[in-house]
Motif scaffolding. Structure first.
Motif, PDB file in Angstrom:
ATOM      1  N   ALA A 282       0.933 -10.499  -3.738  1.00 50.13           N
ATOM      2  CA  ALA A 282       1.304 -11.401  -2.640  1.00 50.13           C
ATOM      3  C   ALA A 282       0.383 -12.605  -2.518  1.00 50.13           C
ATOM      4  O   ALA A 282       0.836 -13.694  -2.153  1.00 50.13           O
ATOM      5  CB  ALA A 282       1.359 -10.634  -1.323  1.00 50.13           C
ATOM      6  N   LEU A 283      -0.893 -12.452  -2.847  1.00 47.38           N
ATOM      7  CA  LEU A 283      -1.833 -13.561  -2.729  1.00 47.38           C
ATOM      8  C   LEU A 283      -1.395 -14.746  -3.600  1.00 47.38           C
ATOM      9  O   LEU A 283      -1.479 -15.890  -3.176  1.00 47.38           O
ATOM     10  CB  LEU A 283      -3.241 -13.104  -3.127  1.00 47.38           C
ATOM     11  N   LEU A 284      -0.920 -14.466  -4.800  1.00 49.37           N
ATOM     12  CA  LEU A 284      -0.478 -15.524  -5.718  1.00 49.37           C
ATOM     13  C   LEU A 284       1.042 -15.674  -5.753  1.00 49.37           C
ATOM     14  O   LEU A 284       1.550 -16.578  -6.411  1.00 49.37           O
ATOM     15  CB  LEU A 284      -0.982 -15.240  -7.138  1.00 49.37           C
ATOM     16  N   SER A 285       1.738 -14.782  -5.081  1.00 45.42           N
ATOM     17  CA  SER A 285       3.199 -14.789  -5.131  1.00 45.42           C
ATOM     18  C   SER A 285       3.752 -14.502  -3.742  1.00 45.42           C
ATOM     19  O   SER A 285       4.005 -13.352  -3.395  1.00 45.42           O
ATOM     20  CB  SER A 285       3.673 -13.729  -6.135  1.00 45.42           C
ATOM     21  N   PRO A 286       3.978 -15.531  -2.929  1.00 46.42           N
ATOM     22  CA  PRO A 286       4.469 -15.292  -1.565  1.00 46.42           C
ATOM     23  C   PRO A 286       5.899 -14.751  -1.511  1.00 46.42           C
ATOM     24  O   PRO A 286       6.315 -14.227  -0.488  1.00 46.42           O
ATOM     25  CB  PRO A 286       4.371 -16.661  -0.903  1.00 46.42           C
ATOM     26  N   THR A 287       6.626 -14.865  -2.617  1.00 48.31           N
ATOM     27  CA  THR A 287       7.962 -14.263  -2.696  1.00 48.31           C
ATOM     28  C   THR A 287       8.065 -13.458  -3.980  1.00 48.31           C
ATOM     29  O   THR A 287       7.332 -13.683  -4.937  1.00 48.31           O
ATOM     30  CB  THR A 287       9.089 -15.327  -2.688  1.00 48.31           C
ATOM     31  N   VAL A 288       8.975 -12.511  -3.976  1.00 44.86           N
ATOM     32  CA  VAL A 288       9.285 -11.744  -5.180  1.00 44.86           C
ATOM     33  C   VAL A 288      10.757 -11.957  -5.481  1.00 44.86           C
ATOM     34  O   VAL A 288      11.582 -12.081  -4.580  1.00 44.86           O
ATOM     35  CB  VAL A 288       8.980 -10.234  -5.030  1.00 44.86           C
ATOM     36  N   GLY A 289      11.060 -12.013  -6.753  1.00 49.10           N
ATOM     37  CA  GLY A 289      12.443 -12.121  -7.189  1.00 49.10           C
ATOM     38  C   GLY A 289      12.953 -10.743  -7.551  1.00 49.10           C
ATOM     39  O   GLY A 289      12.225  -9.939  -8.139  1.00 49.10           O
ATOM     40  N   VAL A 290      14.182 -10.473  -7.195  1.00 53.88           N
ATOM     41  CA  VAL A 290      14.798  -9.181  -7.504  1.00 53.88           C
ATOM     42  C   VAL A 290      16.092  -9.460  -8.243  1.00 53.88           C
ATOM     43  O   VAL A 290      16.860 -10.348  -7.857  1.00 53.88           O
ATOM     44  CB  VAL A 290      15.083  -8.368  -6.223  1.00 53.88           C
ATOM     45  N   GLU A 291      16.314  -8.721  -9.314  1.00 53.66           N
ATOM     46  CA  GLU A 291      17.551  -8.854 -10.071  1.00 53.66           C
ATOM     47  C   GLU A 291      18.152  -7.479 -10.284  1.00 53.66           C
ATOM     48  O   GLU A 291      17.437  -6.534 -10.624  1.00 53.66           O
ATOM     49  CB  GLU A 291      17.281  -9.514 -11.428  1.00 53.66           C
ATOM     50  N   VAL A 292      19.441  -7.378 -10.073  1.00 55.42           N
ATOM     51  CA  VAL A 292      20.191  -6.166 -10.360  1.00 55.42           C
ATOM     52  C   VAL A 292      21.251  -6.560 -11.376  1.00 55.42           C
ATOM     53  O   VAL A 292      22.046  -7.474 -11.122  1.00 55.42           O
ATOM     54  CB  VAL A 292      20.865  -5.586  -9.094  1.00 55.42           C
TER      55      VAL A 292
END
Length: 160
Positions: A69-79
């Protein structure tokens, strides 16, 4: 006489992507979004496979929230759902490539990726970690929809 046209994709096949904030509330939100997507698309997955897949999603998003989270305020999710496989992938912007740690039953954490690998292997699937062009990583797991389907999943690459 013309050859028959190749069959088109099954109604439940496709690739869906979304993002979530890298915060604790994302874990149940993403898990529910994936569960609802599988239901809405009528993916022919047995309940135990769906349970394992949702546990994998929870672990991958939890890891991204706790460690990236410190370097990535969002996460991408793929299904991605193919005729015989379903794959989930979680992408973050942190460059650290995690490894599945050997279980230490005295620890209360650090076993998420080990659990992902065990669930994936038990289902006859595959999982891996890949670097992204932007310097982050994608952690993914692909599981066969039918027990014993085996073989490599024929799905687009994560993010592709």
């Amino acid at each position: 006489m013309a050859a028959p046209a190749p069959p088109g994709p099954l109604p439940y096949e496709g690739v869906w992507r979304f993002t979530a904030a890298a915060e604790d509330a994302a874990v149940p939100s993403v898990r529910h979004a994936v569960r609802d997507l599988l239901r809405r698309q009528n993916v022919p997955a047995p309940p135990d496979l769906v349970h394992g897949l949702l546990l994998i999603v929870s672990e991958l998003v939890t890891n991204a929230v706790r460690h990236a989270a410190l370097l990535s305020p969002t996460v991408g999710v793929e299904v991605a759902v193919g005729a015989a496989w379903v794959r989930v992938a979680v992408e973050d912007s942190h460059p650290y490539r995690p490894t599945a740690l050997v279980a230490d039953h005295g620890q209360t954490g650090g076993r998420g990726l080990l659990l992902v690998r065990e669930i994936t292997a038990e289902a006859g699937g595959v999982c891996d970690v890949e670097h992204t062009a932007a310097g982050g990583k994608i952690i993914w797991a692909a599981l066969p929809l039918a027990p014993g389907a085996g073989g490599a999943p024929v799905l687009p690459a994560p993010g592709g």
